[in-house]
Design a protein around this motif. Sequence first.
Motif, PDB file in Angstrom:
ATOM      1  N   UNK A   1      37.686   6.142 -25.051  1.00  0.00           N
ATOM      2  CA  UNK A   1      37.069   6.159 -26.378  1.00  0.00           C
ATOM      3  C   UNK A   1      35.619   6.616 -26.308  1.00  0.00           C
ATOM      4  N   UNK A   2      34.904   6.138 -25.284  1.00  0.00           N
ATOM      5  CA  UNK A   2      33.504   6.545 -25.120  1.00  0.00           C
ATOM      6  C   UNK A   2      33.388   8.040 -24.844  1.00  0.00           C
ATOM      7  N   UNK A   3      34.269   8.591 -24.011  1.00  0.00           N
ATOM      8  CA  UNK A   3      34.243  10.031 -23.736  1.00  0.00           C
ATOM      9  C   UNK A   3      34.546  10.819 -25.002  1.00  0.00           C
ATOM     10  N   UNK A   4      35.468  10.320 -25.821  1.00  0.00           N
ATOM     11  CA  UNK A   4      35.785  11.026 -27.065  1.00  0.00           C
ATOM     12  C   UNK A   4      34.585  11.028 -28.007  1.00  0.00           C
ATOM     13  N   UNK A   5      33.839   9.877 -28.067  1.00  0.00           N
ATOM     14  CA  UNK A   5      32.647   9.825 -28.906  1.00  0.00           C
ATOM     15  C   UNK A   5      31.578  10.784 -28.397  1.00  0.00           C
ATOM     16  N   UNK A   6      31.427  10.912 -27.093  1.00  0.00           N
ATOM     17  CA  UNK A   6      30.458  11.854 -26.553  1.00  0.00           C
ATOM     18  C   UNK A   6      30.827  13.287 -26.900  1.00  0.00           C
ATOM     19  N   UNK A   7      32.147  13.593 -26.847  1.00  0.00           N
ATOM     20  CA  UNK A   7      32.550  14.959 -27.220  1.00  0.00           C
ATOM     21  C   UNK A   7      32.237  15.225 -28.694  1.00  0.00           C
ATOM     22  N   UNK A   8      32.514  14.246 -29.546  1.00  0.00           N
ATOM     23  CA  UNK A   8      32.228  14.422 -30.980  1.00  0.00           C
ATOM     24  C   UNK A   8      30.726  14.581 -31.203  1.00  0.00           C
ATOM     25  N   UNK A   9      29.915  13.772 -30.484  1.00  0.00           N
ATOM     26  CA  UNK A   9      28.469  13.866 -30.624  1.00  0.00           C
ATOM     27  C   UNK A   9      27.944  15.208 -30.154  1.00  0.00           C
ATOM     28  N   UNK A  10      28.481  15.729 -29.048  1.00  0.00           N
ATOM     29  CA  UNK A  10      28.075  17.053 -28.575  1.00  0.00           C
ATOM     30  C   UNK A  10      28.500  18.136 -29.546  1.00  0.00           C
ATOM     31  N   UNK A  11      29.689  17.947 -30.181  1.00  0.00           N
ATOM     32  CA  UNK A  11      30.131  18.934 -31.151  1.00  0.00           C
ATOM     33  C   UNK A  11      29.214  18.958 -32.365  1.00  0.00           C
ATOM     34  N   UNK A  12      28.658  17.792 -32.738  1.00  0.00           N
ATOM     35  CA  UNK A  12      27.719  17.750 -33.859  1.00  0.00           C
ATOM     36  C   UNK A  12      26.365  18.307 -33.476  1.00  0.00           C
ATOM     37  N   UNK A  13      25.995  18.158 -32.190  1.00  0.00           N
ATOM     38  CA  UNK A  13      24.671  18.601 -31.765  1.00  0.00           C
ATOM     39  C   UNK A  13      24.618  20.092 -31.494  1.00  0.00           C
ATOM     40  N   UNK A  14      25.768  20.724 -31.216  1.00  0.00           N
ATOM     41  CA  UNK A  14      25.735  22.149 -30.865  1.00  0.00           C
ATOM     42  C   UNK A  14      25.181  23.021 -31.974  1.00  0.00           C
ATOM     43  N   UNK A  15      25.558  22.891 -33.264  1.00  0.00           N
ATOM     44  CA  UNK A  15      24.993  23.785 -34.294  1.00  0.00           C
ATOM     45  C   UNK A  15      23.500  23.647 -34.445  1.00  0.00           C
ATOM     46  N   UNK A  16      22.882  22.447 -34.214  1.00  0.00           N
ATOM     47  CA  UNK A  16      21.451  22.267 -34.365  1.00  0.00           C
ATOM     48  C   UNK A  16      20.645  22.986 -33.296  1.00  0.00           C
ATOM     49  N   UNK A  17      21.267  23.256 -32.092  1.00  0.00           N
ATOM     50  CA  UNK A  17      20.521  23.925 -31.037  1.00  0.00           C
ATOM     51  C   UNK A  17      20.427  25.418 -31.240  1.00  0.00           C
TER      52      UNK A  17
END
Length: 904
Positions: free
Chosen positions: A887-903
């Motif tokens: 579950x923690x790895x899935x949350x990290x993937x979702x968080x990285x997916x949200x952070x990619x457009x801002x970079x």
Amino acid sequence: MPSSYAAAASGSPSSSRKPIPVAAASTRQPAPSPAAAPAAPSPSNPSGISDSDPSSYSSSGEETDLTSSDPAAASVVSSYLSVAGDGADLSKVGIFLSSAARRRSPPCLICFDPIRPSDPVWSCSASCFAALHLHCIQSWAHQSASAAPSPTWGCPKCRFPYPKSETPTSYLCFCSKTVDPAPDPWILPHSCGDICGRHLNANRDSGCEHTCLLLCHPGPCPPCPAIVPNARCFCGSRRETRRCSHQRYSCLGKCNKRLGCGIHRCPVDCHDGPCPPCAVLGNHKCECGETMEERLCSERVFQCKRECGGMLECGKHSCERGCHAGKCGECPLQGRRTCPCGKKDYPSLDCDAEASTCGSTCEKVLGCGRHKCHERCHRGLCVETCRLVITKSCRCGCLKKEVPCYQELTCERKCPRMRNCGRHACRRRCCPGDCAPCPEVCDKRLRCGNHKCASPCHRGACAPCPLMKTISCNCGQTFFEVPCGTEKNQKPPKCSKKCNTARLCRHKLECRPHKCHYGACPPCKLICGEELSCGHRCHGPIAPPNPEFTLKPIKRKKEKHIDCTPGTPCPPCQEVVLVPCFGQHLGQERAILCSKKRQFPCQNLCGNPLDCGNHYCTKACHVLQIPLSQPEGDQSAIQSLASASAFAEPCEECDLPCQRVREPSCSHPCPLPCHLDDCPPCKVLVKRPCHCGAMVHAFECMYYNNLNAKEQQKVRSCGGPCHRKLPNCPHLCSEICHPGQCPSVDQCMKKVNVRCACNTLKKEWICQDVLKEYRRSGCDPKQIPKNQYGIGLLACGEDCMKKVRAAESELHLRKTQEIKSSVVEVENVPKRKKRRNRGPERVESSKFQEIKAFALKCLLVIFLFIVVVAGLYLLWKGVYWLSDWMNEMEEQRVRQRHLKPGRM
């Protein structure tokens, strides 16, 4: 289209120029409609002037003539002026043309870099017409559209919304006809040189369908100069011949249109838009006709506060409505009547009779919307709160529990999801997933470097700073404005006004005036000439420098201006003199005004020799109490100055040990402290071994170092035998202890026992003969062990052969005896019984041993049970740990997916 307008369009200056190629297909999106681009100013600019108005970038108070400022700008407006004549209105577009003609565009609001004539640009064609770099606006649009909930992006200056489909993809000219316009010094930058041809959208609602006559230009298009023969006024009572841009006008007469009341006419002058409400006063009755009030004609229909009170058609109930017109109507209780729950009908029940209950279950839906009322048919409202116990899930779905239906179930789990800003977590208790927008302030440093972003926390880059900075000359009469953050790269404007800074010297009336400038005024060149007490002559006061241009002035102390007039004493001496430091070091003099001269400590050490004469003072630069490095002639004067100074202090005392090199040279340090005299003789004992290494001598360092080399070798000899082993034989040197190599290396005269290979024959030889024999046979004597030295040099004889045969016969006899004795021993051993002939061996065990064995078996079973239970528990924990980790790895993937457009 009028003939004059068409002729001007066909006879424009661009027709005589060399034709410019136009791209076959333009990728620029069409200009937005008038509904999408209102002419009203944005809320952030209430003055109605565009934020990107380049007039703020030019000097104030003077307007340039477009026909004389630049040939390129004159060619742009020539076709328009031929139609419009002297009444041309080029106030808005003239600002953009004058800025482009001077090749001085404002910097890009996104990267703050200057926009060169050869750079690909994009301009806002909807509102502000600001020019930006093409790659900057593409990155801005991509980040804004990906971060916003709707696929739109706004202009960085005027915030006009553009759809994502209108993201610029290519470099177009101002009129969007040419892709990648080539830079030409004879036309405006970023222009194609052809006629603009854009529709004049400002007057399309009035029937204008003309196009712009200017050449491809920056900024808004000018008003339509075409002539309309029959232009009606707003009220329609007058017709005139006017320009198309001003064809809607007021005739200044009475409107006289019928108002909304249908009785009176509009008394206002000819105006645009609908007429105002009728304002004629009169006495009017309310709807029921019982009250008379004085009201405006537009408000003549009103209701009074009296209740109706009339009888309904049933004749049993009164009307409960307020003031109204017409009849009261039917009774609401007539018609179909039912019991309170609605299951039983009473068709012949009067309106004034109360319907009885039916006795069945009510079954009306309660306020929860899930359950029904379980009471019998009753009058009035059902129970408001449903107390039926059901299994509910919390809002986030992490907790299930049996609670009453009216009670809301929430858990204590905090939401770990990131908000829409991508920087802060939600942290709301029992969040159902619709995380609220981030309430924090962005507070990032803007690109200008002077302000911080005051918007709510968001994704992507912050909007450019909307503020403008004013850069003015020293007197403040000439100025221009630039975007905030670019003021450091701007040069202040040149001013032709006279400098208004008053002179501070006594020759203010004789000095020539000069222009406005930065920094200090030129110094007064007239000399006062009076002799001061220090011996210099007065040159008059030096004018203090004016504060240089800065947008963030530093708080300074108010300077005292000295205004000298004839008859007043001269100011302090301003002559520059060299003042030495406290320690009188060379090269450390400072240039100080004569009136402020004083000694100072420099950054060097004192450096004066101490009383020991070997070291120097390591204190910081200070006034010498008794200087040592001055000649005798100046010694008394400097001593008196040092003794009179309050900063005089003695040099430090040397506390270091003696560091001199002794003579003769010695490796031992002097035991005395640092001193001026010669060091005492060294009494340290020096140990030296003798030449042969048999003993060690102890000498005094002074005595041993004073001897020469021969005497030192003689003293080191022990006087006994050498005791060193010779290199080629196992014997010792027989000479007296001596230095260097032993003399008797190959002349050893000692006797050696020489034997044959079987050690049967034996003779005595001299050692040097043995060495010769070894060398003759090709053997190196150094490789012969000491116990094998001299063995094998003699040849074996007959006695040696007899001895060998006797030894072999004796060895054969010994072996036969050993074989016979081993056979006899084996025969005497009794044979073991076969396994099948053996009977079962019985081992008797005691009671204690049986109890012990049973206890061990029980302990073993208990131990195995504990191991199995522990293994199952660890397996259960491991499965839960693995689930949490996934579950923690899935949350990290979702968080990285949200952070990619801002970079991006």
